[in-house]
Design a protein around this motif. Structure first.
Motif, PDB file in Angstrom:
ATOM      1  N   ALA A 124      -6.408  -2.954  11.734  1.00  0.00           N
ATOM      2  CA  ALA A 124      -5.462  -3.641  12.621  1.00  0.00           C
ATOM      3  C   ALA A 124      -4.128  -3.846  11.909  1.00  0.00           C
ATOM      4  O   ALA A 124      -3.052  -3.660  12.499  1.00  0.00           O
ATOM      5  N   LEU A 125      -4.182  -4.213  10.637  1.00  0.00           N
ATOM      6  CA  LEU A 125      -2.949  -4.432   9.867  1.00  0.00           C
ATOM      7  C   LEU A 125      -2.197  -3.114   9.676  1.00  0.00           C
ATOM      8  O   LEU A 125      -0.962  -3.085   9.728  1.00  0.00           O
ATOM      9  N   SER A 126      -2.933  -2.026   9.458  1.00  0.00           N
ATOM     10  CA  SER A 126      -2.294  -0.712   9.313  1.00  0.00           C
ATOM     11  C   SER A 126      -1.485  -0.382  10.564  1.00  0.00           C
ATOM     12  O   SER A 126      -0.338   0.058  10.487  1.00  0.00           O
ATOM     13  N   HIS A 127      -2.094  -0.605  11.723  1.00  0.00           N
ATOM     14  CA  HIS A 127      -1.422  -0.262  12.975  1.00  0.00           C
ATOM     15  C   HIS A 127      -0.328  -1.263  13.339  1.00  0.00           C
ATOM     16  O   HIS A 127       0.497  -0.993  14.212  1.00  0.00           O
ATOM     17  N   ALA A 128      -0.330  -2.434  12.675  1.00  0.00           N
ATOM     18  CA  ALA A 128       0.737  -3.409  12.926  1.00  0.00           C
ATOM     19  C   ALA A 128       2.017  -3.035  12.195  1.00  0.00           C
ATOM     20  O   ALA A 128       3.055  -3.658  12.414  1.00  0.00           O
ATOM     21  N   GLY A 129       1.953  -2.033  11.307  1.00  0.00           N
ATOM     22  CA  GLY A 129       3.192  -1.552  10.701  1.00  0.00           C
ATOM     23  C   GLY A 129       3.508  -2.106   9.327  1.00  0.00           C
ATOM     24  O   GLY A 129       4.665  -2.008   8.873  1.00  0.00           O
ATOM     25  N   LEU A 130       2.518  -2.682   8.651  1.00  0.00           N
ATOM     26  CA  LEU A 130       2.785  -3.160   7.288  1.00  0.00           C
ATOM     27  C   LEU A 130       3.022  -1.974   6.360  1.00  0.00           C
ATOM     28  O   LEU A 130       2.439  -0.899   6.532  1.00  0.00           O
ATOM     29  N   ALA A 131       3.882  -2.156   5.376  1.00  0.00           N
ATOM     30  CA  ALA A 131       4.222  -1.050   4.475  1.00  0.00           C
ATOM     31  C   ALA A 131       3.119  -0.797   3.459  1.00  0.00           C
ATOM     32  O   ALA A 131       2.894   0.342   3.035  1.00  0.00           O
ATOM     33  N   LYS A 132       2.467  -1.852   3.034  1.00  0.00           N
ATOM     34  CA  LYS A 132       1.439  -1.749   2.001  1.00  0.00           C
ATOM     35  C   LYS A 132       0.370  -2.796   2.287  1.00  0.00           C
ATOM     36  O   LYS A 132       0.676  -3.873   2.799  1.00  0.00           O
ATOM     37  N   ILE A 133      -0.873  -2.460   1.995  1.00  0.00           N
ATOM     38  CA  ILE A 133      -1.966  -3.421   2.179  1.00  0.00           C
ATOM     39  C   ILE A 133      -2.801  -3.450   0.906  1.00  0.00           C
ATOM     40  O   ILE A 133      -3.285  -2.408   0.448  1.00  0.00           O
ATOM     41  N   GLU A 134      -2.924  -4.650   0.330  1.00  0.00           N
ATOM     42  CA  GLU A 134      -3.830  -4.798  -0.812  1.00  0.00           C
ATOM     43  C   GLU A 134      -5.227  -4.989  -0.224  1.00  0.00           C
ATOM     44  O   GLU A 134      -5.612  -6.077   0.206  1.00  0.00           O
ATOM     45  N   VAL A 135      -5.976  -3.910  -0.179  1.00  0.00           N
ATOM     46  CA  VAL A 135      -7.206  -3.838   0.606  1.00  0.00           C
ATOM     47  C   VAL A 135      -8.313  -4.683   0.007  1.00  0.00           C
ATOM     48  O   VAL A 135      -9.042  -5.387   0.716  1.00  0.00           O
ATOM     49  N   THR A 136      -8.432  -4.636  -1.332  1.00  0.00           N
ATOM     50  CA  THR A 136      -9.572  -5.288  -1.964  1.00  0.00           C
ATOM     51  C   THR A 136      -9.322  -5.382  -3.458  1.00  0.00           C
ATOM     52  O   THR A 136      -8.196  -5.132  -3.929  1.00  0.00           O
ATOM     53  N   SER A 137     -10.354  -5.751  -4.201  1.00  0.00           N
ATOM     54  CA  SER A 137     -10.246  -5.871  -5.648  1.00  0.00           C
ATOM     55  C   SER A 137     -11.467  -5.201  -6.272  1.00  0.00           C
ATOM     56  O   SER A 137     -12.602  -5.487  -5.876  1.00  0.00           O
ATOM     57  N   PHE A 138     -11.230  -4.313  -7.234  1.00  0.00           N
ATOM     58  CA  PHE A 138     -12.349  -3.643  -7.914  1.00  0.00           C
ATOM     59  C   PHE A 138     -12.735  -4.427  -9.166  1.00  0.00           C
ATOM     60  O   PHE A 138     -12.615  -3.955 -10.281  1.00  0.00           O
TER      61      PHE A 138
END
Lengths: 325, 325
Positions: free
Chosen positions: A41-55
């Motif tokens: 949903a955030l991808s389609h909202a137009g954000l430039a970058k998403i910190e998806v998770t933490s390894f």
């Protein structure tokens, strides 16, 4: 009068950190399929970058123990950078295996904060991150380094700006693509932000700087504006305002994505974000995490989301007009 | 880069509205002696003006039914202006009898909001307030008019700026000393604030303009800075952030006095306020009103209020250093 109040279409890149920085602080485990749906949903909202998770180690941060699955199964929308926090070599290997677009490394410019949080001296962190950077370069994966406590340390107080710039210099020399200047506990204030940001942008023009503010003392948006005035064009923010401050129970943490986007769009900046879609995503958070979110936009709506007149409005008006005659 | 981020000692006058705008919304009755002690503490904290109470009908606002006693018994610190809200002639007579320094009158520039809240058309309000102004002039008491919904109406949406300026002109012609431009429900945004404020200050140089912002959508402090950039030097704010927004349950109301003072002092503005004394007063509010206050400064402290290192910090550091050798 300053031109900062009118964006005139200046492009500002918004980086969503709620899915990592926010969810890692939640006591509950958000189901993997819900995390994936949220990132999509955030991808389609137009954000430039998403910190998806933490390894990180699944035992250290169980809330993000599904890092691989989430990173592998999210939709990859062209133009969006999918980044992840990586604490060490093991995390970097996992992140690269999962096709992470960018590795986000973290250390603190405050010796006390680095020891307390990462259990290493700053020099130990730097040496460890240098190895991770070398690995990422071999794999052809860009690196961003998030420097904590740039605008102050909750234990030391002010951190000398020379210390901040010394670490920026050393990471720039290692060829990192980006550096995030983090106001870890909301100590930044506008003239300091303007000074540090403009110096950093001038000294390392090849580095993409991101500014990361917390609204702990109510200065978050003003710090964003001071940073824009100093030349910054990329900002971290957290959906719903997720992520608190461990040093101030009940206080705000990260600046809220939809509040920053709402304000910047009101001012004529172009965030590229569909505010309606962002607010819709934020409104679904309470169901995912089991509590309300700090977001003022979730509570109050956008500035022109009007309210109906009172039910007895016509009668009130009739009585008022009757008095006039 | 803009000079707005560095105050260079510019004097900003802070007007406290928590004792009226805040307490009138509280369901409990704060004992009269506690109200007096609170106003006295605020006087000694260096606020320029304090809206002490409201001379409304005791049945309409029972929380402020002790208006006369409070206004008569507070300490009058030289240099502090003690103002009070006055809705009509009866209220004005009571306020003048109680030696109020200034009468604060209210009407809305939105017809819908004025009818819904004051049960009069704007013209009826204007006619009624004109009589109050004449009475105040006879008594030699200065008048401030607070115009609601200057930056938007929660029911109508945007209000034409020509309507705002028409009412400013009419009140200026009646000889009022001050006009407060009120963002009643947090709809103001910086470029609009800069435009309306600079126009008002230019057109009516003899009128003292005050800006009154709500932080409902997180833009409160940025609006204060935009207004300062446009020439405003006087602001309303509410201790602890008291006073919510009836249109957005749970959302912030008035900008918080100690947050604004903290931020302005960080930026080098001179508010004349003793921040420690202000925060002390805010920290006593929960005992008076029976619930926590929104203030982020009450929760998080000032930016350099540092925290102790973790109890096991020395052991963590020893282990880290041992790894290094």
């Amino acid at each position: 009068m300053s031109s900062i109040w009118n964006g005139h279409g200046t492009r500002i890149r918004m980086c969503e950190v709620g899915t990592r920085d926010g969810l890692q602080m939640e006591p509950c485990f958000v189901p993997t399929e819900d995390k994936i749906a949220l990132v999509n949903a955030l991808s389609h909202a137009g954000l430039a970058k998403i910190e998806v998770t933490s390894f990180t180690s699944p035992t250290a941060i169980p809330a993000l123990r599904d890092a691989e699955i989430v990173m592998r199964e999210i939709e990859r929308v062209p133009g969006v950078v999918y980044t992840a926090l990586v604490p060490n070599m093991r995390g970097a290997e996992r992140a690269i295996d999962a096709r992470t677009d960018e590795l986000n490394l973290v250390m603190s410019v405050s010796e006390t904060h680095n020891i307390a949080n990462l259990r290493m001296t700053r020099e130990q962190s730097f040496a460890s991150l240098s190895q991770v950077i070398a690995l990422a370069h071999q794999a052809g994966v860009p690196v961003n380094v998030s420097l904590s406590c740039v605008f102050g340390c909750p234990m030391e107080g002010d951190v000398a700006e020379s210390e901040v710039f010394a670490f920026a210099q050393r990471f720039a020399e290692l060829g990192v693509q980006g550096i995030t200047l983090c106001d870890t506990t909301g100590m930044a204030f506008p003239p300091q932000v303007a000074r540090i940001t403009s110096h950093a942008i001038k000294c390392w023009p090849a580095v993409q700087f991101t500014l990361h503010f917390h609204n702990t003392r109510g200065m978050g948006l003003s710090n964003v504006l001071a940073a824009i005035d100093a030349g910054a064009r990329q900002f971290d923010a957290s959906l719903g305002g997720l992520g608190g401050c461990p040093y101030a129970p009940g206080a705000s943490g990260n600046v809220c994505s939809e509040e920053v986007v709402h304000a910047l769009e009101c001012m004529g900046y172009d965030t590229g974000v569909d505010l309606n879609a962002l607010v819709d995503a934020a409104r679904r958070l309470p169901d995912l995490i089991g509590h309300e979110v700090p977001s003022q936009i979730v509570k109050a709506g956008r500035r022109l989301d009007t309210h109906p007149v009172p039910a007895d409005f016509d009668a009130i008006r009739e009585r008022a007009l009757a008095r006039a005659t």
